[in-house]
Design a protein around this motif. Structure first.
Motif, short mmCIF file in Angstrom:
data_model
loop_
_atom_site.label_atom_id
_atom_site.label_comp_id
_atom_site.label_asym_id
_atom_site.label_seq_id
_atom_site.Cartn_x
_atom_site.Cartn_y
_atom_site.Cartn_z
N LEU A 61 24.42 32.85 -2.45
CA LEU A 61 24.40 33.51 -3.11
C LEU A 61 25.51 33.29 -5.39
O LEU A 61 25.09 33.74 -6.01
CB LEU A 61 23.78 34.93 -3.54
CG LEU A 61 23.33 36.07 -3.93
CD1 LEU A 61 21.78 34.91 -4.99
CD2 LEU A 61 22.62 36.86 -4.10
N MET B 153 18.86 37.88 -3.35
CA MET B 153 18.25 36.69 -3.23
C MET B 153 16.64 36.12 -3.90
O MET B 153 16.46 35.21 -4.25
CB MET B 153 18.38 35.69 -2.03
CG MET B 153 19.82 35.22 -1.37
SD MET B 153 20.04 34.69 0.16
CE MET B 153 19.99 36.22 1.49
N PRO C 116 26.06 29.98 -8.07
CA PRO C 116 25.93 30.01 -9.57
C PRO C 116 27.49 29.46 -10.18
O PRO C 116 27.27 29.15 -10.73
CB PRO C 116 25.46 31.03 -8.92
CG PRO C 116 25.32 31.93 -8.38
CD PRO C 116 26.09 30.79 -7.11
N ARG D 194 16.76 37.09 -7.64
CA ARG D 194 17.27 35.39 -8.46
C ARG D 194 15.97 34.26 -8.04
O ARG D 194 16.22 33.77 -8.51
CB ARG D 194 18.75 34.42 -7.30
CG ARG D 194 19.34 33.52 -7.41
CD ARG D 194 19.80 32.74 -6.73
NE ARG D 194 20.14 31.12 -6.46
CZ ARG D 194 20.33 30.66 -5.62
NH1 ARG D 194 20.61 31.18 -4.71
NH2 ARG D 194 21.28 29.42 -6.39
N TYR D 195 15.99 34.49 -6.79
CA TYR D 195 14.77 33.61 -7.12
C TYR D 195 12.92 33.98 -8.26
O TYR D 195 12.89 33.23 -8.68
CB TYR D 195 13.34 32.59 -5.50
CG TYR D 195 14.65 32.36 -4.93
CD1 TYR D 195 14.13 31.37 -4.92
CD2 TYR D 195 14.59 33.46 -3.63
CE1 TYR D 195 14.95 30.54 -3.87
CE2 TYR D 195 15.18 32.95 -2.59
CZ TYR D 195 15.69 30.81 -2.63
OH TYR D 195 16.38 30.31 -1.36
N HIS E 10 13.88 35.23 -10.64
CA HIS E 10 14.28 35.11 -12.23
C HIS E 10 14.56 33.93 -12.80
O HIS E 10 13.99 33.36 -13.64
CB HIS E 10 16.02 36.05 -11.99
CG HIS E 10 16.80 35.59 -14.01
ND1 HIS E 10 17.71 33.97 -13.62
CD2 HIS E 10 16.89 35.77 -14.66
CE1 HIS E 10 17.46 33.97 -14.75
NE2 HIS E 10 17.93 34.83 -15.52
#
Length: 276
Positions: free
Chosen positions: A53, A265, A57, A268-269, A271
């Protein structure tokens, strides 16, 4: 010159070319940032999973193409999981005999997943993975006693090795995020392990799945070795520190980190869905 020698020579020349290109394109400050991210990721990944994670990025922000970023991330992650595995083995947190068969099943599952991901779409996993991660977070939040002591297994060892382990290994080769958390949950919920042992086994299985996936990326010439070498140093140190923290922090440190990384996580998904 044999075909194998020619292939090795070609890979070596490609490594030199990539090292020169990377040195020109990436500033020293960027490489140091990636090394620092790898150190933090190695520490977190050893305890709870989800270190990618941070590193993936970071590689993308540094300007690496997506495929090369994935391959290079797998390179540094393999060294991190390997360091964590051997450190925990040296500290006698698990025995080689306990992980030998599932290690091979994780290796096989990941190899198949890495091949399959190159010919199919992963869109469905963008929906499925956040749901599974949410369930993992809820499991450790709502069942505070899980993993505190060894319990009777709910699934036999042979069946577990031949079904659950290769499926998670397949997922790691196919997609990847959260693999360490999946292995830890499976060890606690299905095999009745206490959390420290489950975490140690999870690192060994994750190391196996990383090896298989990395091998295929290397054969395909997708790894950027100069960037990976910088991050490997950070991963080795972070994983070494994390392996010792597993023993010192125990349940107090591992459980909240698993929940935190699962929620991170998921965020993040979400987003990615809101801002494609």
């Amino acid at each position: 010159m044999t075909p194998w020698t020619l292939h090795c020579f070609t890979l070596f020349n490609r490594f030199l070319a990539q090292a020169q290109d990377t040195a020109l394109e990436l500033e020293l400050a960027t490489l140091l940032m990636l090394g620092g991210l790898a150190l933090l990721a190695g520490f977190i990944d050893t305890l709870a999973g989800g270190g990618g994670l941070l590193t993936l990025p970071g590689l993308l922000l540094a300007g690496l193409p997506p495929v090369q970023a994935l391959a290079t991330n797998k390179l540094q992650g393999t060294f991190g999981s390997g360091m964590a595995t051997f450190t925990l083995l040296r500290l006698r947190r698990f025995s080689p005999a306990a992980v030998r068969r599932p290690f091979l099943w994780a290796l096989a599952g990941s190899a198949v997943g890495t091949v399959v991901v190159q010919v199919v779409h992963t869109d469905a996993l963008q929906v499925l993975v956040p749901v599974v991660l949410g369930l993992i977070a809820l499991y450790f939040l709502l069942m505070p006693g899980a993993g505190r002591v060894e319990r009777a297994p709910r699934l036999g060892g042979a069946l577990y090795d031949r079904t659950v382990v290769p499926v998670i290994g397949f997922y790691d080769g196919f997609f990847g995020p959260g693999t360490g958390s999946f292995f830890s949950l499976a060890e606690v919920a299905l095999r009745g392990r206490e959390l420290i042992t489950a975490t140690a086994h999870a690192k060994a299985f994750n190391f196996a799945s990383n090896i298989a996936s990395l091998t295929l990326f290397v054969i395909g010439g997708k790894v950027l070795w100069a960037v990976g070498a910088t991050m490997i140093l950070g991963q080795l140190l972070g994983a070494w520190l994390g392996a010792h923290a597993v023993l010192r922090g125990g349940h107090r440190l591992i459980r909240p980190l698993i929940v935190l990384m699962c929620l991170a996580m998921i965020a993040r998904y979400l987003h990615g869905v809101i801002n494609p």
